[in-house]
Structure formats: structure tokens, C-alpha cells
Design a protein around this motif. Structure first.
Motif, short mmCIF file in Angstrom:
data_model
loop_
_atom_site.label_atom_id
_atom_site.label_comp_id
_atom_site.label_asym_id
_atom_site.label_seq_id
_atom_site.Cartn_x
_atom_site.Cartn_y
_atom_site.Cartn_z
N GLU A 176 1.69 -3.48 -6.58
CA GLU A 176 1.83 -2.02 -6.57
C GLU A 176 1.31 -1.46 -7.89
O GLU A 176 1.14 -2.22 -8.86
N ALA A 177 1.10 -0.17 -7.93
CA ALA A 177 0.55 0.47 -9.12
C ALA A 177 1.42 0.19 -10.34
O ALA A 177 2.65 0.18 -10.24
N GLY B 85 10.95 -7.10 0.56
CA GLY B 85 9.64 -6.69 0.02
C GLY B 85 8.50 -7.45 0.66
O GLY B 85 7.47 -6.88 0.96
N SER B 86 8.66 -8.75 0.85
CA SER B 86 7.57 -9.54 1.40
C SER B 86 8.14 -10.82 2.00
O SER B 86 9.12 -11.38 1.50
N CYS C 8 1.68 -2.61 -11.96
CA CYS C 8 2.06 -4.02 -12.09
C CYS C 8 0.86 -4.87 -12.48
O CYS C 8 -0.28 -4.41 -12.43
N THR D 227 8.14 -1.74 2.71
CA THR D 227 7.67 -0.55 3.43
C THR D 227 8.85 0.36 3.77
O THR D 227 8.65 1.45 4.29
N GLU E 230 13.81 3.13 -0.29
CA GLU E 230 14.60 2.49 -1.35
C GLU E 230 16.10 2.58 -1.11
O GLU E 230 16.83 1.61 -1.30
N LYS F 167 10.21 -1.07 -4.63
CA LYS F 167 9.09 -0.28 -4.11
C LYS F 167 8.11 -1.12 -3.28
O LYS F 167 7.19 -0.58 -2.67
N ALA F 168 8.30 -2.43 -3.28
CA ALA F 168 7.34 -3.29 -2.58
C ALA F 168 7.52 -3.25 -1.07
O ALA F 168 6.59 -3.48 -0.31
N ARG G 31 2.94 -9.69 -10.19
CA ARG G 31 2.92 -9.62 -8.73
C ARG G 31 1.75 -10.40 -8.14
O ARG G 31 0.62 -10.26 -8.62
#
Ligand code: IPM
Ligand code: MG
Length: 357
Positions: free
Chosen positions: A336-337, A258-259, A339, A119, A122, A116-117, A330
Motif C-alpha cells: 500500500e502507499a 489482509g491477505s 510502505c 479490502t 477498518e 488498511k491491507a 510489504r
């Protein structure tokens, strides 16, 4: 006893490198290895102390070590220095050249906890596992550069782009060998419809492909590849490409994980290999303990694998990172929500805890 040159560099480099060293020390304790860490300045930090971004002592230390762990270099403070003193052109590129690191490996793997990290959707990124093999000591970044004045009072700037058969063949061979150990699928990326070096690239890779009948070789234009990476990244196994295309495509591909804070790299080819995160020195968040140390920690895992042949130890680091992600810890780049937010040092601690369990 393994001798590791430690070059934190600039910006967040001085925050993330100690976390990777901490993880390596945990591995040493757990497996009974001896790592000797010797630190030296590079980039802007070295310029501030010595007047040059790559002091001869730093280069010598690297050459006398078994591997190099690098953080990141550069920052706004150094952007207006004369070109040869800028951290990128004065330190990082010469370091790669001097150590003959022609192959840059950037594995883009999505850790399941990070679905989910990103953009991206999934279903598009789940299961992504791509190895980008970037040529690292040739092409535009190393070609002759100059400026001249034009009669209209303006200027003309030139960067030479050249590749030899030899340079293309050795990186392509590296990529074919990598593909052979994976899913046996190699995509060579170029711009052969326009650029002459790309035409030589494609001819050379195609010819070498005859030696690897077990590897499925395809060719793709770089513009199309940048689109396909976002449209359907799971079509890729190993990608091989020239220096600048690889630089650009790997920043893009990092978003599949994710990043960009998750993307490690190994630079290989000479006697001593170099390991560094694929991201830069991030001056905007430097000094705030916000940086994600995982790309550097995962680069240390690559060091164990490629320089020291310590596969079990490398896998343990990667597994520890996977577990820490799955447990919901994280840094801000991945937050994210639901975490738990941690800082740079705490993230390093979590990985160490997991290793020592
Ligand atoms: C990278 C970086 C470097 C590069 C810069 C800092 C010179 O972007 O390692 O991808 O372009 O190689
Ligand atoms: Mg880059």
C-alpha cells in the motif's frame, strides 16, 4: 534436538519454506536449540522425480520426524494426471490421513499494521482474533468417489459425505478445549437444516457441550456464517466445522487478516504434527520472489508452540512479524502507499533481523 521434515513442494512452496527455515535457524541460535532439517520432495515435484506425489521415503521421513514443515503443492502441470496421482488427492490428503491429523487450526488474527491491507472496512476488522478448528481427515474429501455412465449418454458423479459420532466428538472436544483457553466462546458451523451428517454433527456437539458449561456454545448454518464473517467477524472466538466448510470459510476468513499470505495453519492429532500455510502453490507468481513467506513463518511459530512447547520462541516470531509489519515492509500482496516493497527473501531477512535484535 528436534527433527524437522522439510517438504517445500511446488510453486511458491520452494520460495517460502526456506524463509521459514531461516527463521527457525535464527531461533535456534538465539535460544541455543538444535533443529535438524531433513528435506524431501512432495506433490508435483515428487511426481516428476519418482512418478508418485507422495513417495514412501517422504512419508517415512515425516513419520520419523518430530514435526513437518510443508510449503504448498500442485500446479497446472499436474491438473490432468489421473486422480490418484494428482498432488492434492495423491499426496496432501493421504499425508494428513497417514499422520492422523484430524484437527486443523487456522488462526485469523489481524496484525494492527495491516488494517488498511484488507479490502474490508477498518472498523469491521480491527481487533479480529478468530481460531478456526477445521476437521481434516473426514467428510467429502475422504469419502468414496465414483462415476458411472447414464443411459442418456452422459455421466453421473458421486462423492460420499459421512461423519461418525467418534469423528465429530474428537474434533469438537479439541475445539471446546481451545475455546476454554481463549474467550470461551465456541460457534459450531453446519448445514443441519439440509444435511444428515450436519444433524449428527449438531446433536453430538450439543451433547458434548454439557461437559463444558464454562464455554458458551452456539450453532450457525454455514451460509449464514460466511455472511457473518464479513458482516461482523468480531462476534467469533473459536469456530469448529467439518472439512469442506472449514476449507471454504478459512479462505474467506483470511481476508480479515489482509491477505491469504498471512494465514498459517497447524494440523494436529497424531504423533507428528504438520505445519503449512493455508494458501496454495500460487503458480501465477511462482519463481518471481513475490510470494509472502509470512504464513509459512507463522506456521513455524505454531510448530514451536504446539509440537515443541516453546512458547517464548513462538511469541518472539509472532512479535517479529508484527514489528516488521508495523515498520511498513510489504510483499506485493500487502503493498500500500507509504510502505516499502520487499521480495520473499528480503521479508524473511527482516523477520530474522527483528528476532536477532
Ligand atoms: C487447504 C487446501 C487443500 C484443502 C487442497 C490443496 C487439497 O485448499 O489446505 O485449504 O482443500 O484442504
Ligand atoms: Mg483451502
Amino acid at each position: 534436538m528436534y527433527k524437522i521434515a522439510v517438504l517445500p513442494g511446488d510453486g511458491i512452496g520452494v520460495e517460502i519454506v526456506p524463509e521459514a527455515v531461516k527463521v527457525l535457524k535464527a531461533i535456534a541460535v538465539k535460544f541455543g536449540h538444535q533443529f535438524e532439517f531433513r528435506e524431501a520432495p512432495v506433490g508435483g515435484a515428487a511426481y516428476d522425480i519418482t512418478g508418485h506425489p507422495l513417495p514412501p521415503e517422504t512419508l517415512k521421513l515425516c513419520q520419523e520426524s518430530d514435526a513437518v514443515l510443508l510449503g504448498a503443492i500442485g500446479g497446472p502441470k499436474y491438473d490432468n494426471l489421473p486422480v490418484h496421482l494428482r498432488p492434492e488427492i495423491g499426496a496432501l490428503l493421504p499425508l494428513r490421513k497417514e499422520l492422523a491429523l484430524y484437527a486443523n487450526l487456522r488462526p485469523c488474527i489481524l496484525f494492527p499494521g495491516l488494517l488498511k491491507a484488507s479490502t474490508l472496512k477498518e472498523e469491521v476488522i480491527s481487533g479480529v482474533d478468530i481460531m478456526v478448528v477445521r476437521e481434516l481427515t473426514g467428510g467429502l474429501y475422504f469419502g468414496e468417489k465414483y462415476r458411472e455412465n447414464t443411459p442418456d449418454g452422459g455421466q453421473k458423479a458421486t462423492d460420499i459425505l459421512s461423519y461418525s459420532t467418534y469423528e465429530i466428538e474428537r474434533i469438537a472436544r479439541f475445539a471446546f478445549e481451545a475455546a476454554r483457553k481463549r474467550r470461551k466462546n465456541l460457534c459450531s458451523v453446519d448445514k443441519a437444516n439440509v444435511i444428515e451428517t450436519s444433524r449428527l454433527w449438531r446433536e453430538t456437539v450439543t451433547k458434548l457441550g454439557q461437559e463444558y458449561p464454562d464455554v458458551l456454545l452456539s450453532h450457525m448454518y454455514v451460509d449464514n456464517c460466511s455472511m457473518q464473517l464479513i458482516r461482523n467477524p468480531k462476534q467469533f472466538d473459536v469456530i469448529v466445522t467439518e472439512n469442506m466448510f472449514g476449507d471454504i470459510l478459512t479462505d474467506e476468513a483470511s481476508m480479515l487478516t489482509g491477505s491469504i499470505g498471512m494465514l498459517p495453519s497447524a494440523s494436529i492429532g497424531g504423533k507428528v504434527s504438520l505445519y503449512e500455510p493455508s494458501h496454495g502453490s500460487a503458480p501465477d507468481i511462482a519463481g518471481q520472489k513475490k510470494a509472502n513467506p509470512l504464513a509459512t513463518i507463522l506456521s513455524a511459530a505454531m510448530m514451536l508452540r504446539y509440537s515443541f512447547n516453546l512458547e517464548e520462541e513462538a511469541l518472539l516470531i509472532e512479535e517479529a512479524v508484527r514489528q516488521v509489519m508495523a515498520d511498513g515492509y510489504r510483499t506485493p500482496d500487502l503493498m500500500e502507499a507509504g510502505c516499502t516493497l520487499v521480495n520473499t527473501v528480503e521479508m524473511g531477512d527482516k523477520v530474522v533481523e527483528m528476532i536477532m535484535r
